[in-house]
Design an enzyme around this catalytic site. Structure first.
Site: not given
Lengths: 360, 360
Positions: B120, B142, B184, B226, B236, B240, B244, B247, B251, B264
């Site tokens: 945990r 993330k 980026e 960032k 997000e 936030r 993206n 993106h 994607h 990417h």
């Protein structure tokens, strides 16, 4: 209906306790981001309560999908977790879909971990249907699955938005399950509340007969105790460990017998006797206190000692190695009926004597 | 060395940026609960930097175990995650063992998710070794793995205790990886800082030549941007999402080409061109702005359009169905060079025109 708050700042939530809360969706609706929920349950509970919960939600305009798992601790693993992920993806559930766990501890742990990790976390509601889940596992945010090499090794702390404890469903519990839950009820009295322990001594037969008032009182008091402990120490860096009273022994007993032989609560009951016996040997409580604990567990139809397991095996299963025997042994022990603390420096000889109970 | 704080209350942490930070353990030691760490890395990075990091820690009295994974996005899955769990259990790592991710985005995502879920949650430190990881993926918490039905579908928000960005390691990056990270870097300028975008126009060749001062400045500025965005919106629910930018298109491009074909960052570069073009068609920025973006991406040796993918396929991969075309389309668009916002109600016809770039 009674309501208890778990005070965790931005993650605070309510526990509602009462009869027949399942069928009305009114308590759930305000917590949904979008009118879409995925109910995770198992085959046993689905047959009894899925329709009731789902229809109430549908009548409230909610799009309901259900994910029905096999019943049993042996399914608390990655394969079952993946079945939940698959279903969520296939049914196009997104971050605003609420996951509802309808079931006992296994369903709650699995569904909670799915909610914690699907798209990095989606809204989550617990609807516990066993006594053990209502008084213990549904509260506090511990979620997870078993790993082939250890129980609950993989998991997350992830708080629900709401816990709905419908005490009417407890009447459908098999007596053995009800008794197993009672072990955790008794534990709450032992670690925090002598008056509640005495009340349990007065009311055990009523509880086992599912007397509604008695059940409501016991569930509420346990939720209050657990909520207070969790609010003070969400991630178990301190006093939350007191909730593990009897569990170090209990886990070793479960493991020694082979998982699935005894229910978790049954192993905890025998583990609490060992922990109480060790507390007595440490001079913390009196023999008469241990007798009261044993008597109450017996009346709750719980085992007070496991069928012969060698003390050496129990030591090994508790992760006590030679080095630890040197003096670093730490246990949750009782200072009195109603008060527990973590004690270090337990002499190995006393531990051995307490464990010998298991071989008796 | 420069230090940036990510202000997240109880979960706040520092990003240290500088040359040759890897070899000294002094920055890491104060963050360990116990002197025991598990370094998770991949075969490529292990050959270059594992010894350096591990020896520094061992010299500081730390018990170091290493877990070396295969290199590549295709290993960002449950099977690899389970290898990490197995190793942690077998080596008796407990809640006080610190997990260190040494590598790029895949290693950071995998190791971060393992740290978030092992028992945990255990202490976690990021040591990013690619430009993309240093300016983007190592910051903000993330973590996750891919699911056969979707990228990053399973994961958690889990903040590290420390990020150590050693810019000296960037000199060992293949040029294509360096360029992919530059996408980026450019994104951070586009969404938040026109002056930084202009600085990139002045310094792109220095950056590609791994000029230490230039790299340190670019990494620092991206981390500042960032960190500020993440501090304002950790999970997000708002701004936030601006990170993206490019993106949603990116994607879809990655997926349309088949994962692994483009890096990417390459897909994000082409996606940013589409997003910029859509911003122009919406009347938000001028044609000359789009030209400047394309020119800078080209100088960074990045693709500005994918090899012919039918607009219909891209729409489908972006999850845009008939209903969404009715008017609910939401995109991160540019209001100017250096300012972005989420815009709803993008006309389907304009989107189609921007996508046609991909087929050109």
């Amino acid at each position: 209906m009674q309501t208890i708050r778990v005070e965790l700042g931005a993650r605070a939530y309510a526990i509602h306790i009462g009869e027949h809360l399942l069928s009305g969706a009114g308590l759930i609706l305000p917590h949904l981001d979008l009118p879409k929920v995925a109910i995770v349950t198992n085959t046993t509970v689905a047959a009894l309560y899925l329709q009731q919960l789902a229809e109430g939600l549908r009548a409230g305009g909610v799009d309901v999908i259900s994910i029905v798992l096999e019943d049993g601790e042996s399914y608390k693993n990655w394969a079952t977790l993946n079945r939940i992920y698959d279903a969520l993806i296939e049914r196009r559930c997104d971050r605003k879909t609420t996951l509802i766990a309808l079931g006992g501890g296994v369903v709650g742990d699995l569904a909670g971990f799915a909610a914690a990790t699907y798209m990095r976390g989606i809204p989550f509601i617990q609807v516990p249907t066993t006594l053990l889940a209502q008084v213990d596992s549904s509260i506090g945010g511990k979620t997870g699955i078993n790993h082939p090499l250890g129980k609950n090794m993989i998991g997350a702390f992830y708080q629900p938005r709401l816990v709905l404890a419908d005490t009417a469903v407890l009447t459908s519990l098999p007596p053995r399950e009800l008794s197993a839950g009672m072990a955790e009820v008794i534990k709450h009295g032992l670690i925090r509340d002598a008056a509640f322990f005495a009340w349990l001594e007065q009311n055990m037969e009523k509880l086992l007969a599912c007397d509604p008032q008695a059940l409501a009182h016991a569930v509420r008091r346990c939720c209050e105790i657990k909520a207070a402990v969790v609010a003070a120490d969400e991630r178990e860096t301190g006093d939350r460990a007191l909730l593990n009273f009897g569990h170090t022994f209990g886990h070793a007993i479960e493991s020694g017998l082979g998982y699935g032989k005894w229910l978790h609560g049954e192993a905890v009951a025998a583990g609490m006797v060992m922990a109480a016996d060790l507390s007595r040997r440490m001079g913390l409580i009196a023999p008469v206190d241990v007798d009261r604990i044993i008597a109450l567990l017996k009346r709750a139809r719980l085992p007070i000692a496991p069928p012969g397991i060698a003390p050496g095996l129990l030591l090994q299963l508790m992760g006590v190695d030679k080095k630890a025997e040197g003096g670093n042994l730490r246990f949750v022990l009782l200072d009195a009926l109603g008060a527990a603390s973590v004690r270090a420096g337990v002499p190995a000889a006393l531990l051995q004597q307490a464990l010998a109970l298991a071989a008796a």
